[in-house]
Design a protein around this motif. Structure first.
Motif, mmCIF file in Angstrom:
data_model
loop_
_atom_site.group_PDB
_atom_site.id
_atom_site.type_symbol
_atom_site.label_atom_id
_atom_site.label_comp_id
_atom_site.label_asym_id
_atom_site.label_seq_id
_atom_site.Cartn_x
_atom_site.Cartn_y
_atom_site.Cartn_z
ATOM 1 N N ALA A 25 2.367 12.169 14.904
ATOM 2 C CA ALA A 25 3.284 11.435 14.028
ATOM 3 C C ALA A 25 2.563 10.279 13.351
ATOM 4 C CB ALA A 25 4.474 10.919 14.833
ATOM 5 N N TRP A 26 2.998 9.977 12.134
ATOM 6 C CA TRP A 26 2.454 8.844 11.397
ATOM 7 C C TRP A 26 3.152 7.564 11.830
ATOM 8 C CZ3 TRP A 26 -1.175 9.085 7.228
ATOM 9 C CH2 TRP A 26 -1.664 10.368 6.967
ATOM 10 N N ALA A 27 2.375 6.497 12.048
ATOM 11 C CA ALA A 27 2.969 5.198 12.372
ATOM 12 C C ALA A 27 3.718 4.634 11.176
ATOM 13 C CB ALA A 27 1.884 4.218 12.816
ATOM 14 N N VAL A 28 3.161 4.824 9.994
ATOM 15 C CA VAL A 28 3.800 4.504 8.718
ATOM 16 C C VAL A 28 3.535 5.680 7.795
ATOM 17 C CG1 VAL A 28 3.859 2.937 6.733
ATOM 18 C CG2 VAL A 28 3.456 2.009 9.013
ATOM 19 N N ALA A 29 4.524 6.080 7.000
ATOM 20 C CA ALA A 29 4.340 7.225 6.112
ATOM 21 C C ALA A 29 5.091 7.008 4.802
ATOM 22 C CB ALA A 29 4.826 8.511 6.782
ATOM 23 N N GLY A 30 4.370 7.150 3.691
ATOM 24 C CA GLY A 30 4.997 7.135 2.366
ATOM 25 C C GLY A 30 5.657 5.832 1.984
ATOM 26 N N ALA A 221 12.278 4.060 10.056
ATOM 27 C CA ALA A 221 11.474 5.271 10.184
ATOM 28 C C ALA A 221 12.404 6.473 10.279
ATOM 29 C CB ALA A 221 10.580 5.191 11.412
ATOM 30 N N GLY A 222 12.218 7.417 9.380
ATOM 31 C CA GLY A 222 13.038 8.616 9.382
ATOM 32 C C GLY A 222 12.205 9.851 9.113
ATOM 33 N N GLU A 223 12.878 11.002 8.956
ATOM 34 C CA GLU A 223 12.162 12.244 8.720
ATOM 35 C C GLU A 223 11.395 12.220 7.405
ATOM 36 O OE1 GLU A 223 14.813 15.512 9.017
ATOM 37 O OE2 GLU A 223 15.361 15.127 11.111
ATOM 38 N N ALA A 224 11.889 11.446 6.430
ATOM 39 C CA ALA A 224 11.231 11.380 5.130
ATOM 40 C C ALA A 224 10.091 10.373 5.107
ATOM 41 C CB ALA A 224 12.250 11.037 4.046
ATOM 42 N N GLY A 225 9.859 9.692 6.214
ATOM 43 C CA GLY A 225 8.793 8.713 6.268
ATOM 44 C C GLY A 225 9.342 7.317 6.490
ATOM 45 N N THR A 226 8.527 6.316 6.174
ATOM 46 C CA THR A 226 8.915 4.916 6.344
ATOM 47 C C THR A 226 9.623 4.444 5.091
ATOM 48 O OG1 THR A 226 6.975 4.558 7.748
ATOM 49 C CG2 THR A 226 8.086 2.606 6.888
#
Length: 500
Positions: A25-30, A221-226
């Motif tokens: 999993a990404w700690a932060v994403a998008g 944080a959700g399925e679509a990212g941060t």
């Protein structure tokens, strides 16, 4: 303060993300975000939402490809944050972890020296920085002689001396007493007024920072990212969506977490008592005749008892010896004078002195959680961390699983079971160390700042778990600055004062 060379920084995150090495999993994403030069931002979000990761990314300290994987862009003044050397100053939550050199002046000068600031400019900067944060001590004063609040101001001075355009504060008052909190917040205010630097602060003590900030950003944080789930003035964000944010775990003034019910039974018999106790941060050698031993007593004439089915809160200002007392009654530091005595109900067939027990014998009797979670991480995975104690006790896999699975789920660590503990957020590391202590089912717990780094939801869940253990007969000692924990656990208070 001479602010020549200080220019407030602009921040841009354009689809930015970071994934720690070995993590799925990404700690932060998008993340999409812009912070204009000179803004003062309070960054909020539930535990694990990526707040600290963002700050570390902006400070350029996440590491290279061997440490993890980046995506998108994270820019400071239009340049990659990792390349903007010296533009950001980062102050962390643990004052002791940021002290580098033995004397105050040298410690403040360290960052300037690393940046290659000419020598003739460094010491004027050191004096300016110490004045700005209100740390009025001699340059040759030993850093080890400073209080917690003074050490945090020292760390802030070291950052300020580099003349950063961006000041990043990651839970800077987490382990400070109320006076220390006021000192640090006041020092930050003076620095911002003098420099105009951009501020981003992550903090669960929201009330303390509201007078300084003009914008609140809440990460989710959700399925679509941060995502940025709320963004605006403090009044608009905390007033307009406070109830919704609090339900998601964000600390919001006026929406405190739920407290567990009072104890269901009267406290039981004494598990451990201390009488005439004098304690020292210097470990006493086994041979009391060792002439080299300098005790440096931090507190004396301590008398207390820990009872089954009750909670005892050790409170007091930074520097009073609270953590030292916790380690002493846990059998990890020998007292300078007096005695710590375990009752037969706790000691069993062992003698009454916990200092004479072996590590394996302590596991089922006194579980300890240190103030700094990283000081007791031993395994390469979260699940492995919970297996260390039960494995040392010789438990089979089925029994280990029966203990570990409920703890992983209860403390919201199940999705992180295969993760490296060092890649967890501060709040997740704290819950992990609590879970590891519980995995050996000790009769007594000594917990140093057990709730630091928690969001409102995980705070309530952790305190509820401790209350259940108390009601089942466990003796609980909490070393804390969090008065809500004292009230929530209906704990007796043992207050220490700084020795003069």
């Amino acid at each position: 303060m001479n602010t020549a060379g200080t220019r407030p920084a602009r921040i841009d995150a354009r689809g930015w993300g970071w994934r720690h090495a070995g993590r799925a999993a990404w700690a932060v994403a998008g993340l999409e975000l812009r912070i204009d030069a000179g803004e003062r931002v309070l960054l909020l979000g539930a535990s694990g939402s990526g707040k600290s990761t963002l700050l570390h990314g902006l400070a350029g300290v996440l590491g290279g490809d061997e440490e993890g994987e980046a995506a998108g862009e994270l820019l400071v003044d239009g340049a990659p944050a990792a390349a903007a050397r010296g533009r950001a100053g980062l102050v962390l939550q643990d004052p002791d972890s940021q002290v580098i050199l033995a004397r105050v002046g040298d410690d403040v000068a360290f960052g300037c020296e690393n940046l290659g600031v000419p020598r003739e400019q460094i010491w004027p900067r050191v004096h300016d920085a110490l004045d700005a944060v209100g740390l009025d001590v001699a340059l040759d004063r030993p850093t080890k002689a400073l209080s917690g609040g003074q050490k945090q101001r020292l760390a802030l001075a070291g950052a300020v001396a580099m003349r950063p355009g961006l000041l990043l504060l990651d839970e800077p008052t987490a382990n400070l007493d109320p006076r220390g909190v006021g000192e640090v917040v006041g020092a930050v205010g003076r620095v911002l007024d003098a420099t105009g630097a951009t501020l981003v602060v992550v903090e669960h003590r929201v009330d303390a920072w509201l007078p300084l900030v003009n914008r609140v950003i809440v990460l989710g944080a959700g399925e679509a990212g941060t995502t940025v789930v709320a963004d605006g003035s403090p009044q608009a964000v905390l007033g307009g969506t406070g109830a919704t944010l609090a339900a998601a775990g964000v600390w919001v003034p006026g929406f405190g977490p739920r407290h567990p019910s009072p104890p269901t039974t009267a406290e039981g018999e004494t598990l451990l008592d201390a009488t005439g106790l004098a304690i020292s941060r210097v470990h006493r050698p086994r041979k009391a005749s060792d002439a080299a031993f300098a005790p440096n007593v931090v507190a004396r004439e301590i008398a207390l008892d820990v009872r089954a089915g009750s909670a005892l809160a050790v409170t007091g200002p930074n520097g009073a010896g609270k953590s030292t007392l916790g380690l002493t009654i846990a059998g990890l530091i020998a007292p300078v004078a007096g005695r710590v005595r375990a009752a037969p109900i706790l000691a069993g067939e062992l003698g009454p002195d916990p200092m004479r027990w072996r590590s394996r014998e302590l596991l089922t009797r006194i579980g300890t959680v240190f103030q700094d979670p990283e000081h007791q991480l031993l395994s390469a995975t979260v699940r492995g961390e919970l297996e260390v104690g039960p494995r040392a006790l010789g438990l089979g896999q089925a029994e280990m699983d029966a203990r570990i699975e409920p703890l992983l789920e209860r403390l919201r660590l199940d999705r992180l079971a295969r993760a490296n503990p060092y890649t967890l957020s501060g709040g997740e590391k704290r819950r992990l160390t609590v879970a590891a202590a519980l995995a050996t089912a000790p009769r007594m717990l000594v917990l140093d700042e057990p709730t630091f780094g928690q969001d409102a939801r995980t705070w309530a869940e952790l305190v509820a778990l401790l209350a259940e253990l108390r009601d089942e007969g466990t003796g609980i000692v909490v070393v804390t600055h969090d008065d809500d924990v004292v009230r929530a656990l209906h704990a007796k208070r043992y207050a220490l004062e700084v020795q003069r």
